[in-house]
Write a protein that holds these residues in place. Structure first.
Motif, PDB file in Angstrom:
ATOM      1  N   GLY A   7     111.775  72.711  -6.086  1.00 12.81           N
ATOM      2  CA  GLY A   7     111.509  72.041  -4.805  1.00 12.81           C
ATOM      3  C   GLY A   7     110.373  72.601  -3.985  1.00 12.81           C
ATOM      4  N   THR A   8     110.254  73.929  -3.906  1.00 14.19           N
ATOM      5  CA  THR A   8     109.171  74.491  -3.086  1.00 14.19           C
ATOM      6  C   THR A   8     108.083  75.192  -3.904  1.00 14.19           C
ATOM      7  OG1 THR A   8     110.528  76.434  -2.701  1.00 14.19           O
ATOM      8  CG2 THR A   8     110.459  74.810  -0.956  1.00 14.19           C
ATOM      9  N   LEU A   9     108.400  75.656  -5.109  1.00 16.30           N
ATOM     10  CA  LEU A   9     107.360  76.245  -5.956  1.00 16.30           C
ATOM     11  C   LEU A   9     106.306  75.180  -6.286  1.00 16.30           C
ATOM     12  CD1 LEU A   9     106.202  78.468  -7.807  1.00 16.30           C
ATOM     13  CD2 LEU A   9     107.723  77.636  -9.610  1.00 16.30           C
ATOM     14  N   PHE A  10     106.767  73.955  -6.516  1.00 25.54           N
ATOM     15  CA  PHE A  10     105.841  72.873  -6.858  1.00 25.54           C
ATOM     16  C   PHE A  10     105.309  72.236  -5.586  1.00 25.54           C
ATOM     17  CE2 PHE A  10     105.831  72.082 -11.444  1.00 25.54           C
ATOM     18  CZ  PHE A  10     106.680  73.103 -11.824  1.00 25.54           C
ATOM     19  N   LYS A  11     103.977  72.026  -5.583  1.00 25.40           N
ATOM     20  CA  LYS A  11     103.320  71.420  -4.439  1.00 25.40           C
ATOM     21  C   LYS A  11     102.675  70.121  -4.873  1.00 25.40           C
ATOM     22  CE  LYS A  11     103.870  75.354  -2.106  1.00 25.40           C
ATOM     23  NZ  LYS A  11     104.124  76.320  -3.174  1.00 25.40           N
ATOM     24  N   THR A  12     102.311  69.320  -3.891  1.00 24.77           N
ATOM     25  CA  THR A  12     101.671  68.060  -4.227  1.00 24.77           C
ATOM     26  C   THR A  12     100.685  67.639  -3.139  1.00 24.77           C
ATOM     27  OG1 THR A  12     102.083  65.708  -4.638  1.00 24.77           O
ATOM     28  CG2 THR A  12     103.811  66.914  -3.492  1.00 24.77           C
ATOM     29  N   ILE A  13      99.587  67.025  -3.579  1.00 22.89           N
ATOM     30  CA  ILE A  13      98.664  66.383  -2.643  1.00 22.89           C
ATOM     31  C   ILE A  13      98.359  64.983  -3.172  1.00 22.89           C
ATOM     32  CG2 ILE A  13      97.490  68.415  -1.685  1.00 22.89           C
ATOM     33  CD1 ILE A  13      95.196  67.898  -3.672  1.00 22.89           C
ATOM     34  N   ALA A  14      97.954  64.115  -2.244  1.00 20.26           N
ATOM     35  CA  ALA A  14      97.481  62.790  -2.643  1.00 20.26           C
ATOM     36  C   ALA A  14      96.032  62.637  -2.208  1.00 20.26           C
ATOM     37  CB  ALA A  14      98.340  61.703  -2.023  1.00 20.26           C
ATOM     38  N   LYS A  43      97.816  66.265   3.566  1.00 16.72           N
ATOM     39  CA  LYS A  43      98.150  67.695   3.645  1.00 16.72           C
ATOM     40  C   LYS A  43      98.999  68.032   2.428  1.00 16.72           C
ATOM     41  CE  LYS A  43     102.174  67.932   6.840  1.00 16.72           C
ATOM     42  NZ  LYS A  43     103.380  68.215   6.294  1.00 16.72           N
ATOM     43  N   MET A  44      98.937  69.282   2.001  1.00 19.30           N
ATOM     44  CA  MET A  44      99.744  69.700   0.857  1.00 19.30           C
ATOM     45  C   MET A  44     101.209  69.753   1.274  1.00 19.30           C
ATOM     46  SD  MET A  44      99.454  73.220  -1.354  1.00 19.30           S
ATOM     47  CE  MET A  44     100.422  74.202  -0.217  1.00 19.30           C
ATOM     48  N   MET A  45     102.070  69.178   0.451  1.00 17.87           N
ATOM     49  CA  MET A  45     103.502  69.209   0.740  1.00 17.87           C
ATOM     50  C   MET A  45     104.242  69.744  -0.480  1.00 17.87           C
ATOM     51  SD  MET A  45     104.350  65.825   2.950  1.00 17.87           S
ATOM     52  CE  MET A  45     103.108  64.761   2.290  1.00 17.87           C
TER      53      MET A  45
END
Ligand code: SAH
Length: 356
Positions: A335-342, A289-291
Motif C-alpha cells: 500500500g505505501t511502498l508502491f507509489k504512483t503518478i499519472a 502529485k505522487m500518491m
C-alpha cells in the motif's frame, strides 16, 4: 558460478571493472543468459509477484480509470492502448475485460505492448489471444496518436548507475574482480553533470542512483500525451528523489547477494518518481502529485469492488480474496511502498483517482 558470471569475470579481467549499470543490463537482458531473456519470473513458483498477479481488481480499476479518461477527452479514435513491461499479460487482460462494455472503446483502440523478453512475449500472446495486439521493442515505436498507457513494475527493472558522494565528487559503483570472484568497488571521484541538482540536497557519504533510460522513455510517452491527448499511469516501488542504496536481488521471493548468481536473480532498484515527473513536464505534459498505491486504489473504489467480488466467494477463496485486498492496499504490504503518478495533457485532464 553461473555461465554469465564466467563471461563477466573474463571481460573484467581483460578490460577492467564494469559499472553497476552494465552489470545490471547484462544480468537482466543478456541475449543468451539474461534473467528476463530465459524465464517467466512471475508467480508463486517464480522469484517475485506483482499486483495484477495478486488480484484482478488492480487491472480492473486502472483499466476503468483509463477508459473514463478516454471518454473525458472525447473518445478519440483511433487511439493507442499500451503497456510497457506487461509481464504475463495479466494486467492488460484485466483491463480489456473490465472495459469491454465501454461504448466504442474496443473498436477505437490499437493495443501495443512494449516487451523485451521473448519468453514473456509468448506468455502475453497466449493470454491475449482474443485480441489484435502489436508488440514493439521500444516506447519510441508507439504510434503518433492519442495514447493511454500503463506501466506497473517496469521502471524498477531498468539498469541504474549508483554514486557515493565524497569530498572530491561522485564515486560510481562498479563490479570488479577480487581473485576469481565478482566484488563491488568504487571508481575514482569525478564530477557528474547529471547529479548537479543533487549537490544541494546530499552530503558526503550519501548514495544516489540514476536511471538513464527512464527519462527518454518517459519523454516518448509524455510527448504523445501532451501533443495528441491521452494519459499514463505509472506504478512502482520507489519514492520522490532517490536517496540511499536500493539495488537489490530477489530469487524465489527472498533477497539474495546480487553478485552470487548473475542472470539467475531478478535485479531491481527503487524508482525515482521525481526524475519521471521532470521528464514528463519537460516534454510538455502535466503530472499528478505522487500518491501511494493504497490511496489511489481507495480513490478508484477498491473497497466497493472487493465487497462485490466477496459476495460470490466463500471458504478458502474468500480468504484468498481478502488477503489479496490487504496485500494491495495495506501500509504493511504494498500500500505505501508502491507509489504512483499519472501523466496527462493538462492538470484538469488527469485520470480519475489522480485528480485533485
Ligand atoms: N507489469 C507486469 C510485469 C512486471 S515485470 C506485472 O505487473 O505483472 C517487468 C516487465 O518489464 C517484464 O515484462 C520484463 O520483461 C519487462 N522489461 C524489463 N526490461 C525491459 C526493457 N528494457 N524493455 C522492455 N521491457 C522490459
Amino acid at each position: 558460478m553461473t555461465p554469465l558470471a564466467d563471461i563477466l569475470a573474463r571481460r573484467i579481467a581483460k578490460t577492467g571493472p564494469i559499472s553497476l549499470m552494465e552489470f545490471m543490463a547484462e544480468c537482466l537482458l543478456h541475449p543468451e543468459h539474461g534473467y528476463y531473456t530465459t524465464r517467466d519470473p512471475l508467480g508463486a513458483a517464480g522469484d517475485f509477484t506483482t499486483a495484477p498477479e495478486i488480484s484482478q481488481m488492480f487491472g480492473e480499476l486502472l483499466g476503468l480509470a483509463l477508459a473514463q479518461s478516454w471518454m473525458d477527452q472525447g473518445s478519440p479514435a483511433p487511439f493507442t492502448l499500451a503497456e510497457i513491461g506487461p509481464g504475463r499479460g495479466t494486467l492488460m487482460a484485466d483491463v480489456l475485460r473490465a472495459t469491454k462494455a465501454v461504448p466504442n472503446m474496443h473498436a477505437a483502440m490499437q493495443v501495443h505492448l512494449v516487451e523485451a523478453s521473448p519468453t514473456l512475449k509468448a506468455a502475453q500472446r497466449d493470454k491475449l489471444a482474443d485480441y489484435d495486439v502489436t508488440w514493439i521493442d521500444e516506447a519510441s515505436a508507439l504510434p503518433d496518436q492519442p495514447l493511454w498507457l500503463l506501466a506497473n513494475e517496469f521502471f524498477d527493472a531498468l539498469p541504474i548507475r549508483q554514486f557515493t558522494r565524497d569530498a572530491h565528487g561522485w564515486r560510481e559503483t562498479q563490479v570488479a574482480l577480487e581473485g576469481e570472484a565478482l566484488a563491488f568497488g568504487l571508481s575514482n571521484p569525478a564530477p557528474i553533470a547529471a547529479l548537479d541538482h543533487r549537490l544541494a540536497n546530499t552530503k558526503v557519504g550519501d548514495v544516489v542512483e540514476l536511471c538513464p533510460a527512464a527519462a527518454p522513455i518517459t519523454d516518448e510517452i509524455a510527448r504523445r500525451i501532451a501533443n495528441k491527448g491521452g494519459a499514463a499511469i505509472i506504478v512502482d516501488y520507489g519514492d520522490w528523489r532517490s536517496l540511499g542504496d536500493t539495488f537489490q536481488a530477489l530469487e524465489a521471493h527472498k533477497m539474495v547477494d546480487p553478485l552470487a548468481r548473475p542472470g539467475q536473480a531478478d535485479l531491481t532498484a527503487h524508482v525515482d518518481f521525481e526524475a519521471l515527473a521532470r521528464a514528463a513536464t519537460t516534454a510538455g505534459a502535466s503530472v499528478s502529485k505522487m500518491m501511494t498505491q493504497g490511496e489511489v486504489l481507495a480513490r478508484l473504489g477498491i473497497g466497493a469492488r472487493a465487497q462485490t467480488l466477496a459476495q460470490n466467494l466463500d471458504g478458502e477463496a474468500l480468504e484468498t480474496h481478502i488477503k489479496a485486498f490487504e496485500r494491495l492496499t495495506s501500509d504493511a504490504e504494498m500500500g505505501t511502498l508502491f507509489k504512483t503518478i499519472a501523466i496527462a495533457p493538462t492538470p484538469s485532464r488527469l485520470p480519475p483517482g489522480f485528480d485533485t
